[in-house]
Design a protein around this motif. Structure first.
Motif, PDB file in Angstrom:
ATOM      1  N   VAL B  53      -4.159   1.205 -19.361  1.00  0.00           N
ATOM      2  CA  VAL B  53      -3.694   1.467 -17.792  1.00  0.00           C
ATOM      3  C   VAL B  53      -4.013   3.000 -17.357  1.00  0.00           C
ATOM      4  O   VAL B  53      -3.227   3.655 -18.087  1.00  0.00           O
ATOM      5  CB  VAL B  53      -2.064   0.863 -17.650  1.00  0.00           C
ATOM      6  CG1 VAL B  53      -2.212   1.052 -16.166  1.00  0.00           C
ATOM      7  CG2 VAL B  53      -2.009  -0.541 -18.133  1.00  0.00           C
ATOM      8  N   PHE B  67      -1.205   7.033  -4.391  1.00  0.00           N
ATOM      9  CA  PHE B  67      -1.150   5.625  -4.077  1.00  0.00           C
ATOM     10  C   PHE B  67       0.014   5.240  -3.848  1.00  0.00           C
ATOM     11  O   PHE B  67       0.820   4.251  -4.349  1.00  0.00           O
ATOM     12  CB  PHE B  67      -1.510   5.153  -5.499  1.00  0.00           C
ATOM     13  CG  PHE B  67      -3.319   5.615  -5.644  1.00  0.00           C
ATOM     14  CD1 PHE B  67      -4.029   4.639  -4.984  1.00  0.00           C
ATOM     15  CD2 PHE B  67      -3.687   6.523  -6.506  1.00  0.00           C
ATOM     16  CE1 PHE B  67      -5.605   5.126  -5.298  1.00  0.00           C
ATOM     17  CE2 PHE B  67      -4.895   6.877  -6.810  1.00  0.00           C
ATOM     18  CZ  PHE B  67      -5.860   6.039  -6.090  1.00  0.00           C
ATOM     19  N   LEU B  68       0.782   5.981  -3.016  1.00  0.00           N
ATOM     20  CA  LEU B  68       1.868   5.479  -2.426  1.00  0.00           C
ATOM     21  C   LEU B  68       1.932   5.247  -1.051  1.00  0.00           C
ATOM     22  O   LEU B  68       1.346   6.304  -0.208  1.00  0.00           O
ATOM     23  CB  LEU B  68       3.010   6.443  -2.699  1.00  0.00           C
ATOM     24  CG  LEU B  68       3.426   6.837  -4.225  1.00  0.00           C
ATOM     25  CD1 LEU B  68       4.441   7.923  -4.285  1.00  0.00           C
ATOM     26  CD2 LEU B  68       4.147   5.869  -4.899  1.00  0.00           C
ATOM     27  N   PHE B  89       4.933  -5.515   0.515  1.00  0.00           N
ATOM     28  CA  PHE B  89       4.640  -5.881  -0.653  1.00  0.00           C
ATOM     29  C   PHE B  89       3.658  -6.878  -0.904  1.00  0.00           C
ATOM     30  O   PHE B  89       2.837  -6.944  -2.065  1.00  0.00           O
ATOM     31  CB  PHE B  89       5.888  -6.164  -1.524  1.00  0.00           C
ATOM     32  CG  PHE B  89       5.726  -6.389  -3.001  1.00  0.00           C
ATOM     33  CD1 PHE B  89       5.513  -5.288  -3.902  1.00  0.00           C
ATOM     34  CD2 PHE B  89       5.697  -7.748  -3.444  1.00  0.00           C
ATOM     35  CE1 PHE B  89       5.092  -5.529  -4.955  1.00  0.00           C
ATOM     36  CE2 PHE B  89       5.203  -7.925  -5.068  1.00  0.00           C
ATOM     37  CZ  PHE B  89       5.110  -6.822  -5.697  1.00  0.00           C
ATOM     38  N   ARG B  93       0.445  -5.839  -3.445  1.00  0.00           N
ATOM     39  CA  ARG B  93       0.547  -6.571  -4.829  1.00  0.00           C
ATOM     40  C   ARG B  93      -0.813  -6.703  -5.261  1.00  0.00           C
ATOM     41  O   ARG B  93      -1.713  -6.816  -4.126  1.00  0.00           O
ATOM     42  CB  ARG B  93       1.347  -7.937  -4.947  1.00  0.00           C
ATOM     43  CG  ARG B  93       0.568  -8.959  -3.976  1.00  0.00           C
ATOM     44  CD  ARG B  93       0.942 -10.438  -4.390  1.00  0.00           C
ATOM     45  NE  ARG B  93       2.585 -10.424  -4.519  1.00  0.00           N
ATOM     46  CZ  ARG B  93       3.254 -11.111  -5.408  1.00  0.00           C
ATOM     47  NH1 ARG B  93       2.538 -11.976  -6.118  1.00  0.00           N
ATOM     48  NH2 ARG B  93       4.434 -11.259  -5.300  1.00  0.00           N
ATOM     49  N   ASP B  94      -1.080  -6.562  -6.395  1.00  0.00           N
ATOM     50  CA  ASP B  94      -2.590  -6.349  -6.794  1.00  0.00           C
ATOM     51  C   ASP B  94      -3.234  -5.527  -6.292  1.00  0.00           C
ATOM     52  O   ASP B  94      -4.495  -5.473  -6.478  1.00  0.00           O
ATOM     53  CB  ASP B  94      -3.250  -7.716  -6.401  1.00  0.00           C
ATOM     54  CG  ASP B  94      -2.380  -9.117  -7.117  1.00  0.00           C
ATOM     55  OD1 ASP B  94      -1.828  -8.934  -8.253  1.00  0.00           O
ATOM     56  OD2 ASP B  94      -2.278 -10.163  -6.452  1.00  0.00           O
ATOM     57  N   THR B  95      -2.698  -4.407  -5.785  1.00  0.00           N
ATOM     58  CA  THR B  95      -3.463  -3.097  -5.502  1.00  0.00           C
ATOM     59  C   THR B  95      -2.838  -2.121  -6.363  1.00  0.00           C
ATOM     60  O   THR B  95      -1.824  -2.486  -7.103  1.00  0.00           O
ATOM     61  CB  THR B  95      -3.053  -2.707  -4.011  1.00  0.00           C
ATOM     62  OG1 THR B  95      -2.035  -2.101  -3.815  1.00  0.00           O
ATOM     63  CG2 THR B  95      -3.322  -3.696  -3.168  1.00  0.00           C
ATOM     64  N   GLU B  96      -3.266  -0.847  -6.432  1.00  0.00           N
ATOM     65  CA  GLU B  96      -2.591   0.237  -7.322  1.00  0.00           C
ATOM     66  C   GLU B  96      -1.589   0.831  -6.289  1.00  0.00           C
ATOM     67  O   GLU B  96      -1.215   1.827  -6.864  1.00  0.00           O
ATOM     68  CB  GLU B  96      -3.711   1.068  -7.877  1.00  0.00           C
ATOM     69  CG  GLU B  96      -4.742   1.605  -7.043  1.00  0.00           C
ATOM     70  CD  GLU B  96      -5.890   2.150  -7.358  1.00  0.00           C
ATOM     71  OE1 GLU B  96      -5.822   2.750  -8.522  1.00  0.00           O
ATOM     72  OE2 GLU B  96      -6.990   2.245  -6.780  1.00  0.00           O
ATOM     73  N   PHE B  97      -1.434   0.461  -5.230  1.00  0.00           N
ATOM     74  CA  PHE B  97      -0.350   1.190  -4.326  1.00  0.00           C
ATOM     75  C   PHE B  97       1.150   0.882  -4.704  1.00  0.00           C
ATOM     76  O   PHE B  97       1.319  -0.407  -5.046  1.00  0.00           O
ATOM     77  CB  PHE B  97      -0.848   0.984  -2.919  1.00  0.00           C
ATOM     78  CG  PHE B  97      -1.992   1.680  -2.470  1.00  0.00           C
ATOM     79  CD1 PHE B  97      -1.674   2.911  -1.983  1.00  0.00           C
ATOM     80  CD2 PHE B  97      -3.278   1.166  -2.565  1.00  0.00           C
ATOM     81  CE1 PHE B  97      -2.924   3.543  -1.529  1.00  0.00           C
ATOM     82  CE2 PHE B  97      -4.290   1.575  -1.999  1.00  0.00           C
ATOM     83  CZ  PHE B  97      -4.193   3.021  -1.676  1.00  0.00           C
ATOM     84  N   GLY B  98       1.859   1.678  -4.565  1.00  0.00           N
ATOM     85  CA  GLY B  98       3.275   1.441  -4.634  1.00  0.00           C
ATOM     86  C   GLY B  98       3.837   1.715  -3.268  1.00  0.00           C
ATOM     87  O   GLY B  98       3.273   2.131  -2.444  1.00  0.00           O
ATOM     88  N   LEU B  99       5.093   1.319  -3.215  1.00  0.00           N
ATOM     89  CA  LEU B  99       5.958   1.465  -1.917  1.00  0.00           C
ATOM     90  C   LEU B  99       7.038   2.444  -1.887  1.00  0.00           C
ATOM     91  O   LEU B  99       8.233   2.135  -2.732  1.00  0.00           O
ATOM     92  CB  LEU B  99       6.494  -0.015  -1.301  1.00  0.00           C
ATOM     93  CG  LEU B  99       7.240   0.060  -0.342  1.00  0.00           C
ATOM     94  CD1 LEU B  99       6.562   0.545   0.988  1.00  0.00           C
ATOM     95  CD2 LEU B  99       8.042  -1.517   0.022  1.00  0.00           C
TER      96      LEU B  99
END
Lengths: 348, 348
Positions: B53, B67-68, B89, B93-99
DNA sequence: TTGTATGCGTTATCAT
DNA sequence: ATGATAACGCATACAA
């Protein structure tokens, strides 16, 4: 105005302006002890002047650790989630940590994979697990396999004190039921949540403790539940209304369940507390906003989350397990009964 | 089991095992079009095999972007916050972004500083602003100064369509009041929130629209409020109960206010909807759980947040303002009336 | 006490 | 189509 697109200042800019090497600036940033006071102050002045802020991505890369605390929840109870976030933020403000949130579907390999992807991608410094997923064995195993630090917010101080923050759920639940007993109730029902959850288990134990201490038989008929949500509360109450004789009081192990019970009671045309007394478990402030205001056990999620975050970020960043004789978390947080208007003596 | 402390796999490991350069692996990761199919598949196989990963910190550093996605809220309404998080979300989801979530105290220079520190430290890729801070001019200026992309969730599609997602609050509010008018009400009060908030303004306009269209005078006496919270709802209702004649219906511009109104009504010994009809504004599902279930306008925060995140991450990463003739966000989301049991014809 | 060289894991540039 | 080399911004090891 509109200095928006200025190139980001780096440690090199500071070094150049201060006439030192970047390593020296790095030392200032990281509070290294071995620095000339004069040098430090000069660098600090420059930093303040130009408004330099270290790039956390670069820091994260070099240090091989991130500055994100992850919050994992199962997206059931908005008040629990935001309460936890409040506590976490209280601990994280004025630190360099941020709070990254992620929901977890309970059960299923797909849910595991989603969490794994989240952890592998964001690589949070540590994790806070909210109930009930804090009791999910598969999830805990995943954290262990991935070597992710985590603190569970849970209901019994016994299990893994080093990785959990617990409240005295059993004791508090017992107190709640004793409150009903003191009001004169004898047929007291329990509305529980998911059997696998520590909260369900501990609060049921407290319920049983209270009844046993009074020599009151525990009727399996009066113990209902299943999930921890509003609809389960409604169905549970309706099932209990069909028992003969009807229970005169219901202890619901969560606010969501209590709200469902209250709803069903209203719908049935029964009055609270005249025809039925109710005690919930969750957020005291929220329960007070129902009608009638619900007597409830306040579960101090914000304080617990705050302590959890503190432990996470205060912890030495190495991997060695703590070897103290008095592990942190041994002293549980106290959930306390908040009396409102939903409890009265049973009707004659 | 317990492969916890394995060193993190890097792009170099993949490159070595696949017998290619790391740049080739990088191309595979980033879906570069110019790649031999065979090579791509071989690399992908290796990646899957060893479970590699990419390290987002390194990516963030090299790409100079994080990626936030940040969520800024004022910590008032748990359901609004978690509703937004659900929508975000769904998009992430299924992206590389976080919240990454951050609360904002309203007003004050200290609050500005806190947000600035948050932005400078975490450098989120973009921001989602929840009401009412989505209408905070100082905050928006700060975002502009720092060059932070942001999408506001707000109540009027007119303002800055390129940086906002709006619902048809005015129209929906008008519909809610028309619903009360259709039931026969003529003395309809309004309980509003912070005057500076777009929601307050738009929903009040809708209220006025409905009354004017019927030729009903707008009594300043029947317009109360101030903050957007439970206690304001209580105080507002109590003030309205002292009006003579008493209003027969109350339109509250938020669920929190409506809950306060409901509470005060119960406390006063009045029955809903017999003595007073109530319509709220917020989350339809939540309002349905009150007693009596509240007729309310559902504000689709989850869908809006989802769209906001989509726009944020789908957007070209460069800085050029969109020049389309039909800016996104022109078509507002629709808030819809959900009728429950809190509206009846006024008592004769 | 401070500086130099090097590495962290990835992408961009410019070759070939 | 693929690779060597240099960033990205910061920290660590080791010198000086």
């Amino acid at each position: 105005m509109a200095m928006s697109r200025k190139a980001q200042l780096t440690i090199n800019d500071v070094a150049r302006l201060a006439g030192v090497s970047k390593k020296t600036v790095s030392r200032v940033i990281n509070d290294s002890p071995l620095l000339n006071r004069e040098t430090r102050e000069r660098v600090q002045r420059i930093i303040a002047e130009i408004g330099y802020v270290p790039n956390p991505q670069a820091r994260a890369l070099a240090l091989r650790r991130n500055f994100l605390i992850g919050l994992l929840h199962d997206d059931r109870d908005p008040h629990l989630i935001t309460g936890a976030q409040q506590g976490l933020f209280a601990a994280l403000r004025d630190t360099e940590f941020g709070l990254i949130v992620h929901p977890v579907d309970r059960g299923g390999a797909a849910a595991q994979d989603a969490v794994r992807h989240f952890l592998e991608r964001q690589r949070p410094f540590g994790l806070i697990l909210l109930p009930p997923i804090a009791d999910d064995a598969a999830l805990l195993r995943l954290c262990a396999d991935l070597g992710v630090r985590h603190i569970r917010l849970t209901s019994a101080p016994g299990d893994s004190p080093t990785t959990s923050i617990a409240a005295n759920d059993r004791e508090a639940a017992r107190g709640a039921v004793e409150h009903l007993l003191a009001a004169g109730h004898r047929r007291i029902a329990l509305v529980g949540g998911p059997p696998a959850a520590a909260a369900t288990r501990e609060r049921r134990r407290g319920y049983q403790d209270a009844l046993r201490a009074r020599g009151i038989a525990i009727h399996p008929d009066l113990i209902v539940g299943g999930e921890d949500d509003f609809d389960t509360g409604i169905r549970a109450a309706e099932a209990l209304f069909d028992r003969a004789p009807r229970p005169t009081a219901i202890f619901a192990i969560s606010d969501l369940l209590a709200a469902g019970v209250l709803h069903a009671t209203h719908r049935r045309g029964l009055a609270v507390p005249r025809d039925l007394s109710i005690v919930g478990f969750g957020d005291g402030a929220v329960a007070a906003r129902r009608w009638p205001p619900l007597t409830t056990v306040h579960w101090p999620v914000a304080a617990m989350a705050r302590a959890a975050a503190r432990r996470l970020i205060g912890e030495a960043p190495d991997e060695t397990a703590p070897t103290d004789d008095t592990p942190p978390g041994a002293a549980p947080f106290t959930a306390t009964l908040i009396t409102h208007l939903s409890v009265d003596p049973p009707a004659a």
